[in-house]
Design an enzyme around this catalytic site. Structure first.
Site, PDB file in Angstrom:
ATOM      1  N   LEU A  92       1.047  -1.208  -0.059  1.00 44.69           N
ATOM      2  CA  LEU A  92      -0.175   0.119  -0.101  1.00 44.69           C
ATOM      3  C   LEU A  92       0.673   1.234  -0.012  1.00 44.69           C
ATOM      4  O   LEU A  92       1.987   1.121   0.555  1.00 44.69           O
ATOM      5  CB  LEU A  92      -0.853  -0.024   1.370  1.00 44.69           C
ATOM      6  N   ASP A  93       0.205   2.328  -0.745  1.00 47.63           N
ATOM      7  CA  ASP A  93       1.313   3.463  -0.652  1.00 47.63           C
ATOM      8  C   ASP A  93       1.366   4.009   0.936  1.00 47.63           C
ATOM      9  O   ASP A  93       0.567   3.694   1.946  1.00 47.63           O
ATOM     10  CB  ASP A  93       0.409   4.759  -1.285  1.00 47.63           C
ATOM     11  N   LYS A  94       2.281   4.713   1.163  1.00 49.23           N
ATOM     12  CA  LYS A  94       2.726   5.018   2.479  1.00 49.23           C
ATOM     13  C   LYS A  94       1.543   5.720   3.200  1.00 49.23           C
ATOM     14  O   LYS A  94       1.284   5.445   4.526  1.00 49.23           O
ATOM     15  CB  LYS A  94       3.877   6.032   2.509  1.00 49.23           C
ATOM     16  N   THR A  96      -1.606   5.450   2.539  1.00 50.16           N
ATOM     17  CA  THR A  96      -2.758   4.687   2.484  1.00 50.16           C
ATOM     18  C   THR A  96      -2.796   3.875   3.870  1.00 50.16           C
ATOM     19  O   THR A  96      -1.897   3.346   4.045  1.00 50.16           O
ATOM     20  CB  THR A  96      -2.879   3.856   1.114  1.00 50.16           C
ATOM     21  N   ARG A 192      -5.880   6.482  -7.357  1.00 49.42           N
ATOM     22  CA  ARG A 192      -5.518   7.793  -7.278  1.00 49.42           C
ATOM     23  C   ARG A 192      -5.773   8.560  -8.924  1.00 49.42           C
ATOM     24  O   ARG A 192      -6.134   9.722  -9.185  1.00 49.42           O
ATOM     25  CB  ARG A 192      -4.150   8.274  -6.720  1.00 49.42           C
TER      26      ARG A 192
END
Length: 239
Positions: A92-94, A96, A192
């Site tokens: 997961l993105d940082k 998120t 996104r």
């Protein structure tokens, strides 16, 4: 006026390097607005808020899989180090938050799970708060091309890989929308980029044009694969 990182350094009595790192991590805000540029000029009386990093919570664990509710501002790789010898099944993105899965490397379950992701046989459901009002459910099918350097960034391009995102409005909040999002593919920054492409970027997404907020308003709510299903409730700061 002075540079943001210098003012933060003075307020918190930390080094310039540490102040820059906190800003780069997306954890610093002034009057509810995230500061994204360490060298931005701010008033000398600015009061900085530092978003805390909460402790990751274990949702479930057995011999095959470890499910974690990842807090925002924690890198997926850093999370894996916290729970060694488990390794990441996906990322997961940082910024998120939400469900992230770890497995025992090269175990029979790991091999099966990787194949499930490859065959798009994994159910992935997110929640997001977007700018603007989205009144109806829709499906976004637009190819995504990713550029990977120091930081990855993606865009819609005919030269990209196919990507499918299903969105459904759950609630209108002023001039913003709380969405349920299901992704059938897993391209870098897929949700996104797709939401930006329809004119409704995610609140707090400084990379793709979202309005300012203390964090990226994207949460991995549910994931299901190979007979398992895990749900992570979003934190109070999300809603």
């Amino acid at each position: 006026m002075d540079k943001a990182y210098k003012l933060l350094s003075l307020q918190e009595k930390i080094s310039h390097k540490k102040a820059k790192s906190l800003i780069d991590d997306g954890r610093i805000s002034v009057n509810g607005k995230k500061i994204t540029i360490a060298r931005a000029e701010l008033a000398k009386n600015s009061i900085f808020d530092i978003a805390p990093i909460t402790k990751p919570q274990i949702i479930f664990e057995d011999e095959n899989i470890l499910a974690i509710n990842k807090p925002p501002f924690v890198e997926s790789y850093a999370l894996a180090k916290m729970f060694a010898p488990w390794v990441l099944l996906h990322r997961l993105d940082k910024e998120t938050s939400g469900v992230i899965l770890l497995v025992i490397e090269n175990s029979p379950f790991h091999i099966q799970a990787k194949m499930a992701f490859k065959k798009q046989a994994v159910y992935k459901e997110y929640q997001a708060i977007t700018d603007g009002i989205i009144a109806e459910a829709c499906e976004i099918n637009k190819p995504i091309l990713t550029f990977k350097g120091t930081h990855a960034k993606s865009k819609i391009s005919k030269d990209g890989l196919n990507a499918t995102t299903l969105i459904k409005p759950l609630k209108i909040i002023g001039k913003k929308t709380l969405l349920e999002i299901i992704i059938k593919t897993g391209r870098t920054h897929q949700i996104r980029v797709h939401l930006q492409s329809i004119g409704h970027p995610i609140v707090g997404d400084s990379l793709y044009g979202g309005s300012n907020a203390k964090r990226l308003m994207l949460h991995a709510h549910k994931i299901a694969l190979l007979g398992y299903e895990f749900i992570a409730k979003a934190s109070d700061d999300f809603l």
